[in-house]
Design a protein around this motif. Structure first.
Motif, PDB file in Angstrom:
ATOM      1  N   LEU A  85     -13.314  10.892   2.240  1.00 45.80           N
ATOM      2  CA  LEU A  85     -13.193  10.032   3.163  1.00 45.80           C
ATOM      3  C   LEU A  85     -13.303   9.891   4.924  1.00 45.80           C
ATOM      4  CD1 LEU A  85      -9.709   9.710   2.194  1.00 45.80           C
ATOM      5  CD2 LEU A  85     -11.078   7.901   1.660  1.00 45.80           C
ATOM      6  N   LYS A  86     -14.155   7.833   5.112  1.00 46.73           N
ATOM      7  CA  LYS A  86     -14.621   7.542   6.387  1.00 46.73           C
ATOM      8  C   LYS A  86     -14.383   7.134   7.346  1.00 46.73           C
ATOM      9  CE  LYS A  86     -19.232   7.957   2.935  1.00 46.73           C
ATOM     10  NZ  LYS A  86     -20.376   7.533   2.938  1.00 46.73           N
ATOM     11  N   PRO A  87     -14.134   7.018   7.996  1.00 45.72           N
ATOM     12  CA  PRO A  87     -13.644   5.823   8.936  1.00 45.72           C
ATOM     13  C   PRO A  87     -13.766   4.985   7.908  1.00 45.72           C
ATOM     14  CG  PRO A  87     -14.460   6.924  10.128  1.00 45.72           C
ATOM     15  CD  PRO A  87     -15.561   7.797   8.889  1.00 45.72           C
ATOM     16  N   GLU A  88     -14.291   4.277   7.394  1.00 48.97           N
ATOM     17  CA  GLU A  88     -15.144   2.858   7.311  1.00 48.97           C
ATOM     18  C   GLU A  88     -14.293   2.609   6.326  1.00 48.97           C
ATOM     19  OE1 GLU A  88     -17.435   4.887   8.114  1.00 48.97           O
ATOM     20  OE2 GLU A  88     -18.599   4.783   6.349  1.00 48.97           O
ATOM     21  N   ASP A  89     -13.563   3.100   5.678  1.00 49.98           N
ATOM     22  CA  ASP A  89     -12.491   3.325   4.297  1.00 49.98           C
ATOM     23  C   ASP A  89     -11.635   3.142   4.671  1.00 49.98           C
ATOM     24  OD1 ASP A  89     -14.051   6.497   2.618  1.00 49.98           O
ATOM     25  OD2 ASP A  89     -14.307   4.452   2.246  1.00 49.98           O
ATOM     26  N   THR A  90     -10.854   2.948   6.321  1.00 49.13           N
ATOM     27  CA  THR A  90     -10.078   1.977   6.848  1.00 49.13           C
ATOM     28  C   THR A  90     -10.223   0.987   6.372  1.00 49.13           C
ATOM     29  OG1 THR A  90      -9.613   3.714   8.532  1.00 49.13           O
ATOM     30  CG2 THR A  90      -8.469   2.147   8.826  1.00 49.13           C
ATOM     31  N   ALA A  91      -9.039   0.510   6.040  1.00 45.95           N
ATOM     32  CA  ALA A  91      -8.071  -1.051   5.677  1.00 45.95           C
ATOM     33  C   ALA A  91      -6.735  -0.473   4.479  1.00 45.95           C
ATOM     34  CB  ALA A  91      -8.905  -0.794   3.906  1.00 45.95           C
ATOM     35  N   VAL A  92      -6.125  -1.935   4.158  1.00 41.78           N
ATOM     36  CA  VAL A  92      -4.909  -1.874   3.134  1.00 41.78           C
ATOM     37  C   VAL A  92      -5.857  -2.090   2.235  1.00 41.78           C
ATOM     38  CG1 VAL A  92      -3.106  -3.591   2.868  1.00 41.78           C
ATOM     39  CG2 VAL A  92      -3.338  -2.904   5.409  1.00 41.78           C
ATOM     40  N   ASN A 104       1.637 -13.773 -25.372  1.00 42.13           N
ATOM     41  CA  ASN A 104       1.421 -14.991 -24.755  1.00 42.13           C
ATOM     42  C   ASN A 104       1.273 -15.408 -23.841  1.00 42.13           C
ATOM     43  OD1 ASN A 104       0.500 -15.601 -27.518  1.00 42.13           O
ATOM     44  ND2 ASN A 104       2.933 -15.994 -28.316  1.00 42.13           N
ATOM     45  N   ILE A 105       1.910 -14.787 -22.425  1.00 44.76           N
ATOM     46  CA  ILE A 105       1.995 -14.498 -21.001  1.00 44.76           C
ATOM     47  C   ILE A 105       1.227 -13.752 -20.615  1.00 44.76           C
ATOM     48  CG2 ILE A 105       3.463 -15.341 -18.989  1.00 44.76           C
ATOM     49  CD1 ILE A 105       5.227 -16.334 -21.477  1.00 44.76           C
ATOM     50  N   LEU A 106      -0.227 -14.584 -19.866  1.00 44.51           N
ATOM     51  CA  LEU A 106      -0.902 -13.487 -18.432  1.00 44.51           C
ATOM     52  C   LEU A 106      -0.654 -14.005 -17.545  1.00 44.51           C
ATOM     53  CD1 LEU A 106      -2.623 -11.006 -18.626  1.00 44.51           C
ATOM     54  CD2 LEU A 106      -4.746 -12.362 -19.241  1.00 44.51           C
ATOM     55  N   TYR A 107      -0.186 -12.559 -16.409  1.00 45.53           N
ATOM     56  CA  TYR A 107      -0.802 -13.414 -15.156  1.00 45.53           C
ATOM     57  C   TYR A 107      -1.264 -12.422 -14.237  1.00 45.53           C
ATOM     58  CZ  TYR A 107       2.545 -17.318 -16.073  1.00 45.53           C
ATOM     59  OH  TYR A 107       3.125 -18.860 -15.653  1.00 45.53           O
ATOM     60  N   ASN A 108      -1.621 -12.647 -13.143  1.00 48.56           N
ATOM     61  CA  ASN A 108      -2.694 -11.648 -12.345  1.00 48.56           C
ATOM     62  C   ASN A 108      -1.860 -11.458 -10.992  1.00 48.56           C
ATOM     63  OD1 ASN A 108      -4.771 -10.910  -9.336  1.00 48.56           O
ATOM     64  ND2 ASN A 108      -5.081 -10.418 -11.655  1.00 48.56           N
ATOM     65  N   TYR A 109      -1.455 -10.493 -10.935  1.00 49.01           N
ATOM     66  CA  TYR A 109      -0.579  -9.463 -10.151  1.00 49.01           C
ATOM     67  C   TYR A 109      -0.776  -9.202  -8.939  1.00 49.01           C
ATOM     68  CZ  TYR A 109       3.739 -11.004 -12.973  1.00 49.01           C
ATOM     69  OH  TYR A 109       4.142 -11.907 -13.904  1.00 49.01           O
ATOM     70  N   TRP A 110      -0.240  -8.856  -7.894  1.00 47.94           N
ATOM     71  CA  TRP A 110      -0.444  -8.221  -6.511  1.00 47.94           C
ATOM     72  C   TRP A 110       0.305  -7.260  -5.657  1.00 47.94           C
ATOM     73  CZ3 TRP A 110      -5.984  -7.376  -4.975  1.00 47.94           C
ATOM     74  CH2 TRP A 110      -6.786  -8.617  -5.406  1.00 47.94           C
ATOM     75  N   GLY A 111       0.189  -6.053  -5.999  1.00 54.12           N
ATOM     76  CA  GLY A 111       1.467  -5.562  -4.780  1.00 54.12           C
ATOM     77  C   GLY A 111       1.237  -6.229  -3.172  1.00 54.12           C
ATOM     78  N   ARG A 112       1.956  -5.566  -2.346  1.00 58.95           N
ATOM     79  CA  ARG A 112       1.979  -5.365  -1.421  1.00 58.95           C
ATOM     80  C   ARG A 112       0.690  -4.688  -0.401  1.00 58.95           C
ATOM     81  NH1 ARG A 112       7.913  -6.534   1.655  1.00 58.95           N
ATOM     82  NH2 ARG A 112       8.547  -8.581   0.273  1.00 58.95           N
ATOM     83  N   GLY A 113      -0.101  -3.765  -0.874  1.00 64.85           N
ATOM     84  CA  GLY A 113      -0.483  -3.333  -0.047  1.00 64.85           C
ATOM     85  C   GLY A 113      -0.278  -1.860   0.598  1.00 64.85           C
ATOM     86  N   THR A 114      -0.649  -0.859   0.969  1.00 65.52           N
ATOM     87  CA  THR A 114      -0.374   0.298   1.225  1.00 65.52           C
ATOM     88  C   THR A 114      -1.782   0.673   2.195  1.00 65.52           C
ATOM     89  OG1 THR A 114      -0.421   3.075   1.422  1.00 65.52           O
ATOM     90  CG2 THR A 114      -1.475   1.400  -0.297  1.00 65.52           C
ATOM     91  N   GLN A 115      -1.220   1.029   3.739  1.00 60.06           N
ATOM     92  CA  GLN A 115      -2.340   1.279   4.992  1.00 60.06           C
ATOM     93  C   GLN A 115      -3.231   2.669   4.884  1.00 60.06           C
ATOM     94  OE1 GLN A 115      -3.281  -0.918   7.582  1.00 60.06           O
ATOM     95  NE2 GLN A 115      -5.030   0.890   7.834  1.00 60.06           N
TER      96      GLN A 115
END
Length: 120
Positions: A85-92, A104-115
């Motif tokens: 890992l590099k400092p520039e990898d810092t992100a959510v 027949n039902i497809l959606y795109n989902y997102w998680g809340r994220g991890t720091q």
């Protein structure tokens, strides 16, 4: 209702490693492509890696050779092993998935994220 919940973020020194996990739960018929995206402060969200249900993988050039994406279809989970890992990898880091709640039902989902914070 479908949820994506990430875990495994934290603070690590440059050169270290972290393993992120993202578990999908709820009404799930099938999960297609899963992926990890990241957003650093003041920057746009960008792709880190994606993996299809049958295992085809895409990496951003910035993480190739250092990050490894994998998934466990039986557990509806996707992982991101991050090495060197590099400092520039810092992100959510956010999990993303294309999920069919029925055939027949497809959606795109997102998680809340991890720091993820990488210190120099």
């Amino acid at each position: 209702q479908v949820q994506l919940v990430e875990s495994g973020g934290g603070l690590v020194q440059a050169g270290g490693s972290l393993r992120l996990s993202c578990a999908a739960s709820g009404r799930i018929f099938r999960i297609n492509t899963m992926g990890w995206y990241r957003q650093a402060p003041g920057r746009q969200r960008e792709l880190a890696a994606t993996i299809t249900r049958d295992g085809r993988i895409t990496y951003a050039d910035s993480v190739k050779g250092r990050f490894t994406i994998s998934r466990d279809n039986a557990k509806n989970t996707v992982f991101l092993q991050m090495n060197s890992l590099k400092p520039e990898d810092t992100a959510v880091y956010q999990c993303n998935a294309d999920i069919q709640s029925t055939m027949n039902i497809l959606y795109n989902y997102w998680g809340r994220g991890t720091q993820v914070t990488v210190s120099s």
